[in-house]
Design an enzyme around this catalytic site. Sequence first.
Site, short mmCIF file in Angstrom:
data_model
loop_
_atom_site.label_atom_id
_atom_site.label_comp_id
_atom_site.label_asym_id
_atom_site.label_seq_id
_atom_site.Cartn_x
_atom_site.Cartn_y
_atom_site.Cartn_z
N ASP A 141 0.84 -1.19 0.00
CA ASP A 141 0.00 0.00 0.00
C ASP A 141 0.88 1.25 0.00
O ASP A 141 1.63 1.48 0.96
CB ASP A 141 -0.89 -0.02 1.24
N ASP A 142 0.83 2.04 -1.08
CA ASP A 142 1.59 3.29 -1.17
C ASP A 142 3.09 3.08 -1.30
O ASP A 142 3.87 4.01 -1.06
CB ASP A 142 1.33 4.20 0.04
N CYS A 156 -5.77 4.38 -4.01
CA CYS A 156 -6.09 3.03 -3.54
C CYS A 156 -7.37 2.45 -4.13
O CYS A 156 -7.34 1.41 -4.79
CB CYS A 156 -6.21 3.04 -2.01
N LYS A 207 -6.17 -5.26 3.74
CA LYS A 207 -6.96 -4.10 3.35
C LYS A 207 -7.94 -4.45 2.22
O LYS A 207 -7.60 -5.14 1.27
CB LYS A 207 -6.00 -3.00 2.89
N HIS A 214 -11.03 -1.75 1.20
CA HIS A 214 -11.23 -0.39 0.69
C HIS A 214 -12.07 -0.36 -0.59
O HIS A 214 -11.84 0.47 -1.48
CB HIS A 214 -9.88 0.30 0.46
N HIS A 271 1.40 2.31 4.29
CA HIS A 271 0.52 3.48 4.42
C HIS A 271 0.66 4.08 5.82
O HIS A 271 0.87 3.34 6.79
CB HIS A 271 -0.93 3.04 4.18
N ASP A 329 -0.02 -0.86 -5.01
CA ASP A 329 -1.25 -0.41 -5.66
C ASP A 329 -1.05 0.87 -6.47
O ASP A 329 -1.83 1.16 -7.38
CB ASP A 329 -2.39 -0.26 -4.65
N HIS A 330 -0.02 1.65 -6.16
CA HIS A 330 0.32 2.87 -6.90
C HIS A 330 1.62 3.41 -6.34
O HIS A 330 2.25 2.78 -5.50
CB HIS A 330 -0.79 3.93 -6.81
N LYS A 360 1.88 9.47 -5.80
CA LYS A 360 0.49 9.13 -5.48
C LYS A 360 -0.45 10.29 -5.81
O LYS A 360 -0.12 11.46 -5.57
CB LYS A 360 0.39 8.79 -4.00
#
Length: 590
Positions: free
Chosen positions: A43-44, A83, A142, A144, A298, A350-351, A375
């Site tokens: 994540d991130d 996300c 996660k 989301h 994150h 994810d990014h 991001k």
Amino acid sequence: MIWQLTCHWSPLVTPLIFGLLLQAPFTQASTITQPNFVLLLADDLGIGDVGCYGNDTIRTPNIDRLAKEGVKLTQHIAAAPLCTPSRAAFLTGRYPLRSGMDAVNDYRVIFWNAGSGGLPANETTFAKILQHQGYSTGLIGKWHQGVNCESRNDHCHHPLKHGFDYFYGMPFTLISDCQPTETPEMDRAFRRKLWLSTQMIGLITLTAVLGRLTGLISVHWKTLTCLAGFSLLFFISWFSSYGFVRYWNCIMMRNHGITEQPMVTDRTTSLILRESISFIERNKDKPFLLFLSFLHSHTPLLTTEKFLGRSRHGLYGDNVEEMDWMVGQVLDAIDKEGLKETTLVYFASDHGGWLERQEGERQLGGWNGIYKGGKSMGGWEGGIRVPGIFRWPGVLPAGTVIAEPTSLMDIYPTVVHLAGGEVPQDRVIDGRDLLPLLRGAVARSEHEFLFHYCGVHLHAVRWHQKDTGAVWKAHFMTPIFSPPGAGACYDRGFCPCFGEGVTHHEPPLLFELSQDPSEATPLSAATEPLFDTVIRKIGRAIEEHRRTLTPVPEQLSVSNVVWKPWLQPCCGTFPFCWCDKEGDNKLVDL
């Protein structure tokens, strides 16, 4: 004569046969029916945060081992720079605006567990197809992608409605509000405006009351009562949601049941790792899909004590190193159960990393290496180019590096085909089966064009010119960095997708990424002979792409993202939502 031909060709035939024998292990994918899948999504995490992608200050030996034993993708692209839309694309193999999971406004992600937007029921995830193929499917970490639609317990967007047999984790996303010692993160600027408005209304009310008592103002008590009531209602209207973010959003669930409300962050990492290993152990004798969706890296960067201070990159580096250790633990569990040869492992983010995430002198977001932006930026490479690693011993050649354009959406058809399923034929699937590329059966990616959206706004388009290998990228909109030249939107915290915060380019900014991956020097008709040809080609591709889009309900509309108390997941009697069902469970020291 035959003997003469044989003698003549034998020097050529013998090495050829020998070469084919050596390659035999990499041609046996069809003999391994229904491999296991372990999908690891950070994540991130920035592409520059991983050792095998060039980082020398953060140690990631386990992720690096995956790359050494498998295939590393160097042009792996997320379908969105945030996300919720990126993960929707990952799960469905489709650009997020096809499912309504990208925004026309500034609310570009799911904002509340008690919102009504989420991944629509008519979307078919890869988990749902694998479930029909006899797989045990689990999501740990996660989600989301929303929870409820019309009532507190309808779970219309829940993972169990989207093909997962088992879910343990956060239905929302990790935010700093989940950590009581951290500065609140969610909608921070809007909250400040609400506090200021409340104070102003309260001051006006108090001034009116004092004026009435001293006789300086002639106003009826009924008017003052109404004013005071309005002040109170205004305060309650927003504080009932934003004042309890930790209770409303920071929860842990097992399947449909809430286990922690609010979550106890000190043990979250251990619980997620324990659940992941347990899922592998429970399903070792049948095909399984494990989607381990990390809460790392994150903010607030939940990091256990044994990893604090270990990296050379502060708390963020500590957090990434802990995630790498978790990857190693999962790989060890696969090895322990004798599943290494029959399990496809995939690792990605994810990014891109969040450049603007800072607290004072502390950098709490990731690093995107040589790539511009991060991001929330839908066009620049730093927001969408991510790590991408596959490992499947005996099937995928170890130590391979592929620079072809690929997408997180490609996981969908790749996994579905390997599981023996078929992708839906009643909708557009934007992902492409990666197995031929990963195994070296083909040299080029199937993607000719990739469309880079920021919300529903098309910011850039990538054209892979297969005959030459060139990768052209045209930017139609780019965010305005603040302060100017800073490389990110530090004054805002996020770069916007539209409005006064972006620049429209006519003609578009054009780059050739194989020559200028940092997007440092835009080309022009004066410097690039093919400029007009490339722009026309991309323009025609956009027209064709837009003809494939159909209107769908906006899942991230304002009416869908606002907090609705009747949709709030609650482990007690609303609004008294509190429980800790993990408190009595002794954690194994992992």
